[in-house]
Enzyme design. Structure first.
Site, short mmCIF file in Angstrom:
data_model
loop_
_atom_site.label_atom_id
_atom_site.label_comp_id
_atom_site.label_asym_id
_atom_site.label_seq_id
_atom_site.Cartn_x
_atom_site.Cartn_y
_atom_site.Cartn_z
N ARG A 159 2.94 6.23 -2.55
CA ARG A 159 4.08 7.05 -3.00
C ARG A 159 4.01 7.26 -4.52
NH1 ARG A 159 6.42 4.16 0.98
NH2 ARG A 159 7.22 2.52 -0.36
N ASP A 194 0.82 -1.21 0.00
CA ASP A 194 0.00 0.00 0.00
C ASP A 194 0.85 1.26 0.00
OD1 ASP A 194 -2.15 -1.69 0.11
OD2 ASP A 194 -2.61 -1.30 2.22
N GLY A 195 1.91 1.27 0.78
CA GLY A 195 2.78 2.45 0.85
C GLY A 195 3.43 2.76 -0.49
#
Length: 78
Positions: free
Chosen positions: A69, A64-65
């Site tokens: 980003r 998810d990160g």
């Protein structure tokens, strides 16, 4: 065709997957790009060497990160 790879290189699985994808895409004659700080490690062209509007597809590998980003980066590219 131009494809940009965005792996989370701190994750070994994502980095290895990106290398395999890059190899496959190169074998098909597709230009592959990644962020300037990952280009050498992934053996791709640096993203700064192309107009972002000329990228046809983005591939995110991580979690998810990584997707969040990438979303922030792509928003700045438009």
């Amino acid at each position: 065709m131009n494809i940009a790879l965005f792996p989370n290189t701190t994750k070994k699985t994502a980095r290895n997957l990106a290398l395999g994808i890059r190899e496959f895409l190169h074998s098909k004659g597709i230009a592959v790009f990644s962020t300037d700080d990952n280009a050498e490690q992934l053996q791709t062209q640096p993203l700064s060497s192309i107009n972002p509007k000329d990228i046809d597809f983005l591939i995110s590998m991580g979690g998810d990160g990584t997707i969040l980003r990438l979303d922030r980066k792509s928003t700045r590219l438009n």
